[in-house]
Design a protein around this motif. Structure first.
Motif, PDB file in Angstrom:
ATOM      1  N   CYS A   1       0.851  -1.036   0.121  1.00 14.66           N
ATOM      2  CA  CYS A   1       0.027  -0.023   0.037  1.00 14.66           C
ATOM      3  C   CYS A   1       0.874   1.350   0.021  1.00 14.66           C
ATOM      4  O   CYS A   1       0.710   2.138  -0.714  1.00 14.66           O
ATOM      5  CB  CYS A   1      -0.904  -0.185   1.263  1.00 14.66           C
ATOM      6  N   ALA A   2       1.971   1.352   0.807  1.00 15.14           N
ATOM      7  CA  ALA A   2       2.829   2.428   0.957  1.00 15.14           C
ATOM      8  C   ALA A   2       3.268   2.469  -0.563  1.00 15.14           C
ATOM      9  O   ALA A   2       3.536   3.820  -0.916  1.00 15.14           O
ATOM     10  CB  ALA A   2       3.901   2.267   1.841  1.00 15.14           C
ATOM     11  N   ALA A   3       3.817   1.685  -1.117  1.00 18.62           N
ATOM     12  CA  ALA A   3       4.560   1.945  -2.299  1.00 18.62           C
ATOM     13  C   ALA A   3       3.574   2.206  -3.411  1.00 18.62           C
ATOM     14  O   ALA A   3       3.995   2.891  -4.256  1.00 18.62           O
ATOM     15  CB  ALA A   3       5.235   0.579  -3.057  1.00 18.62           C
ATOM     16  N   ALA A   4       2.315   1.749  -3.460  1.00 16.89           N
ATOM     17  CA  ALA A   4       1.369   2.063  -4.363  1.00 16.89           C
ATOM     18  C   ALA A   4       0.857   3.241  -4.381  1.00 16.89           C
ATOM     19  O   ALA A   4       0.386   3.882  -5.199  1.00 16.89           O
ATOM     20  CB  ALA A   4       0.167   0.981  -4.130  1.00 16.89           C
ATOM     21  N   SER A   5       0.940   4.067  -2.838  1.00 15.24           N
ATOM     22  CA  SER A   5       0.619   5.223  -2.648  1.00 15.24           C
ATOM     23  C   SER A   5       1.679   6.336  -3.461  1.00 15.24           C
ATOM     24  O   SER A   5       1.398   7.582  -3.465  1.00 15.24           O
ATOM     25  CB  SER A   5       0.324   5.345  -1.428  1.00 15.24           C
ATOM     26  N   ARG A   6       2.818   6.078  -3.477  1.00 13.20           N
ATOM     27  CA  ARG A   6       3.868   6.903  -4.301  1.00 13.20           C
ATOM     28  C   ARG A   6       3.625   7.068  -5.645  1.00 13.20           C
ATOM     29  O   ARG A   6       3.300   6.186  -6.348  1.00 13.20           O
ATOM     30  CB  ARG A   6       5.298   6.430  -4.001  1.00 13.20           C
ATOM     31  N   PRO A   7       3.853   8.394  -5.973  1.00 15.72           N
ATOM     32  CA  PRO A   7       3.562   8.863  -7.366  1.00 15.72           C
ATOM     33  C   PRO A   7       4.673   8.178  -8.302  1.00 15.72           C
ATOM     34  O   PRO A   7       4.295   8.199  -9.633  1.00 15.72           O
ATOM     35  CB  PRO A   7       3.769  10.272  -7.589  1.00 15.72           C
ATOM     36  N   ASP A   8       5.893   7.896  -7.919  1.00 17.35           N
ATOM     37  CA  ASP A   8       6.900   7.255  -8.662  1.00 17.35           C
ATOM     38  C   ASP A   8       6.953   6.001  -9.086  1.00 17.35           C
ATOM     39  O   ASP A   8       8.020   5.199  -9.568  1.00 17.35           O
ATOM     40  CB  ASP A   8       8.320   7.618  -8.227  1.00 17.35           C
TER      41      ASP A   8
ATOM     42  N   PHE B   1       5.189  -4.753 -11.551  1.00 16.06           N
ATOM     43  CA  PHE B   1       4.552  -3.303 -10.827  1.00 16.06           C
ATOM     44  C   PHE B   1       5.638  -3.140  -9.696  1.00 16.06           C
ATOM     45  O   PHE B   1       5.831  -4.204  -8.717  1.00 16.06           O
ATOM     46  CB  PHE B   1       3.343  -3.719 -10.495  1.00 16.06           C
ATOM     47  N   ARG B   2       6.219  -2.000  -9.872  1.00 17.97           N
ATOM     48  CA  ARG B   2       7.231  -1.630  -8.747  1.00 17.97           C
ATOM     49  C   ARG B   2       6.856  -1.918  -7.282  1.00 17.97           C
ATOM     50  O   ARG B   2       7.666  -2.309  -6.426  1.00 17.97           O
ATOM     51  CB  ARG B   2       7.477  -0.113  -8.838  1.00 17.97           C
ATOM     52  N   ALA B   3       5.438  -1.616  -7.042  1.00 20.15           N
ATOM     53  CA  ALA B   3       4.860  -1.689  -5.487  1.00 20.15           C
ATOM     54  C   ALA B   3       4.961  -2.986  -5.237  1.00 20.15           C
ATOM     55  O   ALA B   3       5.192  -3.447  -3.996  1.00 20.15           O
ATOM     56  CB  ALA B   3       3.470  -1.165  -5.689  1.00 20.15           C
ATOM     57  N   VAL B   4       4.655  -3.980  -6.238  1.00 18.97           N
ATOM     58  CA  VAL B   4       4.780  -5.433  -5.855  1.00 18.97           C
ATOM     59  C   VAL B   4       6.230  -5.973  -5.520  1.00 18.97           C
ATOM     60  O   VAL B   4       6.436  -6.639  -4.648  1.00 18.97           O
ATOM     61  CB  VAL B   4       4.082  -6.176  -6.826  1.00 18.97           C
ATOM     62  N   GLN B   5       7.135  -5.169  -6.385  1.00 19.02           N
ATOM     63  CA  GLN B   5       8.492  -5.644  -6.078  1.00 19.02           C
ATOM     64  C   GLN B   5       9.161  -5.141  -4.615  1.00 19.02           C
ATOM     65  O   GLN B   5       9.772  -5.818  -4.020  1.00 19.02           O
ATOM     66  CB  GLN B   5       9.354  -5.036  -7.297  1.00 19.02           C
ATOM     67  N   ASP B   6       8.559  -4.022  -4.202  1.00 21.45           N
ATOM     68  CA  ASP B   6       9.021  -3.297  -3.098  1.00 21.45           C
ATOM     69  C   ASP B   6       8.293  -4.226  -1.872  1.00 21.45           C
ATOM     70  O   ASP B   6       9.027  -4.545  -1.059  1.00 21.45           O
ATOM     71  CB  ASP B   6       8.511  -1.893  -2.697  1.00 21.45           C
ATOM     72  N   ALA B   7       7.020  -4.766  -1.918  1.00 21.84           N
ATOM     73  CA  ALA B   7       6.453  -5.420  -1.010  1.00 21.84           C
ATOM     74  C   ALA B   7       7.059  -6.952  -1.024  1.00 21.84           C
ATOM     75  O   ALA B   7       7.213  -7.714   0.009  1.00 21.84           O
ATOM     76  CB  ALA B   7       4.880  -5.602  -1.421  1.00 21.84           C
ATOM     77  N   ALA B   8       7.210  -7.387  -2.115  1.00 28.34           N
ATOM     78  CA  ALA B   8       8.234  -8.797  -2.208  1.00 28.34           C
ATOM     79  C   ALA B   8       9.447  -8.648  -1.452  1.00 28.34           C
ATOM     80  O   ALA B   8       9.655  -9.542  -0.671  1.00 28.34           O
ATOM     81  CB  ALA B   8       8.415  -9.161  -3.845  1.00 28.34           C
ATOM     82  N   ALA B   9      10.172  -7.716  -1.636  1.00 27.14           N
ATOM     83  CA  ALA B   9      11.352  -7.379  -0.958  1.00 27.14           C
ATOM     84  C   ALA B   9      11.194  -7.371   0.559  1.00 27.14           C
ATOM     85  O   ALA B   9      12.054  -8.182   1.320  1.00 27.14           O
ATOM     86  CB  ALA B   9      11.994  -6.209  -1.488  1.00 27.14           C
ATOM     87  N   THR B  10      10.027  -6.838   1.011  1.00 28.33           N
ATOM     88  CA  THR B  10       9.647  -6.723   2.402  1.00 28.33           C
ATOM     89  C   THR B  10       9.478  -8.124   2.992  1.00 28.33           C
ATOM     90  O   THR B  10       9.973  -8.484   3.994  1.00 28.33           O
ATOM     91  CB  THR B  10       8.269  -5.804   2.749  1.00 28.33           C
ATOM     92  N   ALA B  11       8.751  -8.877   2.089  1.00 23.18           N
ATOM     93  CA  ALA B  11       8.277 -10.495   2.604  1.00 23.18           C
ATOM     94  C   ALA B  11       9.810 -10.971   2.784  1.00 23.18           C
ATOM     95  O   ALA B  11       9.828 -11.742   3.779  1.00 23.18           O
ATOM     96  CB  ALA B  11       7.693 -11.114   1.463  1.00 23.18           C
ATOM     97  N   LEU B  12      10.567 -10.939   1.791  1.00 28.46           N
ATOM     98  CA  LEU B  12      11.940 -11.729   1.793  1.00 28.46           C
ATOM     99  C   LEU B  12      12.704 -11.495   2.908  1.00 28.46           C
ATOM    100  O   LEU B  12      13.527 -12.070   3.340  1.00 28.46           O
ATOM    101  CB  LEU B  12      12.736 -11.721   0.296  1.00 28.46           C
ATOM    102  N   LEU B  13      12.982  -9.999   3.408  1.00 24.67           N
ATOM    103  CA  LEU B  13      13.878  -9.273   4.168  1.00 24.67           C
ATOM    104  C   LEU B  13      13.282  -9.574   5.545  1.00 24.67           C
ATOM    105  O   LEU B  13      14.090  -9.452   6.664  1.00 24.67           O
ATOM    106  CB  LEU B  13      14.316  -8.292   3.758  1.00 24.67           C
ATOM    107  N   GLY B  14      11.956  -9.145   5.567  1.00 21.83           N
ATOM    108  CA  GLY B  14      11.272  -9.131   6.975  1.00 21.83           C
ATOM    109  C   GLY B  14      11.354 -10.308   7.849  1.00 21.83           C
ATOM    110  O   GLY B  14      11.688 -11.174   7.620  1.00 21.83           O
TER     111      GLY B  14
END
Ligand SMILES: Cc1ncc(COP(=O)(O)O)c(C=O)c1O
Length: 384
Positions: A53-60, A272-285
């Protein structure tokens, strides 16, 4: 309109057909309990969803995100492989994010199979291995998986002329559909076979983190010399309950990944960049929640094993994966059994032949439904 011959040679994707059958039963008012597909029913934990959600809320984050995955996701995959398997990967050359591992399995055939080439793949096995071979115009040679051999194929039994034409071997442990796990000795044998015969080894490790009773599944890349021939396919679908997100990865031999990337860059435009960010969170968290999630699956598995005899079925206890691989009584056709069970009880189990002819006499039972529904399914089937 002239539809390509390849469509006629390709049977409809088995689970798409099954979905239609179940939808028809539901439309006629039946309370269907589908123990068909292996789509995790539990959600990922909040920290992963919050990252999305955080990544999808960003404009970039909304433009094309590049063909090879973000450096952050590739870095997270490298960290995961180091922590989880002790395998060191170069994020630039040895990691390729995928839109779910299924597209990677199919595109792998386009990268390694020409007409006349042969794909060696397990039977029973995940259908995409053999369909990929057909789509690439190649041939498919089944490797029978038999209970008496622990569902490990006998590679030396492949005829010499087939081995010579083989360019790609698929293996998958923890195995779908049988639930079998492979010993490190067998993995070493498979790597040696592929090195000797110059065959690419596609190792499908989609269920590596869905395991029971303390079993820890290895990566093929833990085998010395594996990175000379192997590409491992992995996925966030089952590990992190993220099947709908479509995040997977191919890791291992750099030359093979370049070939796969050449196909992919012409077919898709990245994730989708937001999915990639969240995937990284899943792997690292936090990973601690996986143990509790696996205990939930374990209780479900045990609930199924408990009612199988009353339903006239039998199975070995799987140590990994999302399925119980049940045997029907001798002489009973599993497909007929499954269709009759759906019609008479509203419970759907996948006939083993959906995974190849050697799946005959078996039914695959998915544990991706709550325990009380699994028990209800057992009650209905036991009353048959
Ligand atoms: C053995 C195996 N490999 C690969 C996949 C594909 O997973 P995904 O495309 O969601 O990563 C599945 C899905 O059920 C599977 O069972």
């Amino acid at each position: 309109m002239r539809i390509a011959d390849r469509v006629a040679t390709l049977p409809p994707y088995v689970f798409a057909t099954i979905e239609q059958r179940i939808a028809a039963a539901r439309a006629s008012g039946v309370d269907v309990i589908s123990l068909g597909v292996g789509s995790p029913d539990l959600p990922p934990p909040p920290h992963i969803i919050d990252a999305l959600c955080a990544a999808a809320s960003r404009p970039d984050t909304h433009g094309y995100a590049g063909y090879f995955g973000t450096p952050a996701l590739r870095g997270a995959i490298a960290t995961y492989y180091a922590r989880r398997f002790g395998v060191s990967l170069d994020p630039e050359r040895e990691i390729l994010p995928l839109l779910g591992s299924k597209e990677g399995l199919a595109n792998m055939a386009l990268a390694f199979v020409d007409p006349g080439d042969v794909v060696l793949a397990p039977d029973p096995g995940y259908p995409t291995y053999r369909m990929g071979a057909i789509m690439a115009g190649g041939a498919y040679h089944p490797l029978p998986l038999r209970a008496e051999r622990g569902y490990l194929p006998v590679l030396d039994a492949v005829p010499g002329d087939v081995t010579k034409r083989a360019t790609l071997l698929w293996l998958n442990y923890p195995n779908n559909p049988t639930g079998a796990c492979a010993s490190r000795e067998f993995l070493a044998e498979a790597v040696a076979y592929c090195r000797e015969h110059d065959i690419v080894l596609g190792y499908d490790n989609a269920y590596c983190d869905v395991t029971y009773e303390g079993y820890v599944a290895p990566s093929i890349l833990e085998v010395p010399g594996a990175s000379e021939v192997a590409v491992e396919f992995n996925s966030l679908s089952k590990t992190y309950n993220m099947a709908g997100w479509r995040v997977g990865m191919a890791v291992g031999n750099a030359q093979a990944l370049r070939a796969l990337a050449t196909i992919k860059t012409n077919v898709d435009s990245g994730m989708f960049r937001a999915v990639q960010d969240a995937a990284a969170t899943a792997l690292l968290g936090d990973q601690d929640w996986l143990a509790e999630r696996n205990r939930t699956y374990e209780r479900r598995r045990d609930a199924v094993l408990e009612w199988l005899p009353a339903a006239g079925l039998a199975a070995d206890k799987p140590l990994g994966g999302l399925y119980v691989w049940a045997r029907t009584p001798a002489g009973v056709d599993a497909e007929a059994w499954a269709i009759s069970a759906l019609e008479r009880t509203g419970v759907w189990l996948t006939p083993g032949t959906a995974f190849g002819p050697h799946g005959a006499g078996h039914l695959r039972i998915s544990i991706c439904v709550p325990e009380e529904r699994l028990r209800e399914a057992g009650k209905r089937l036991s009353a048959l």
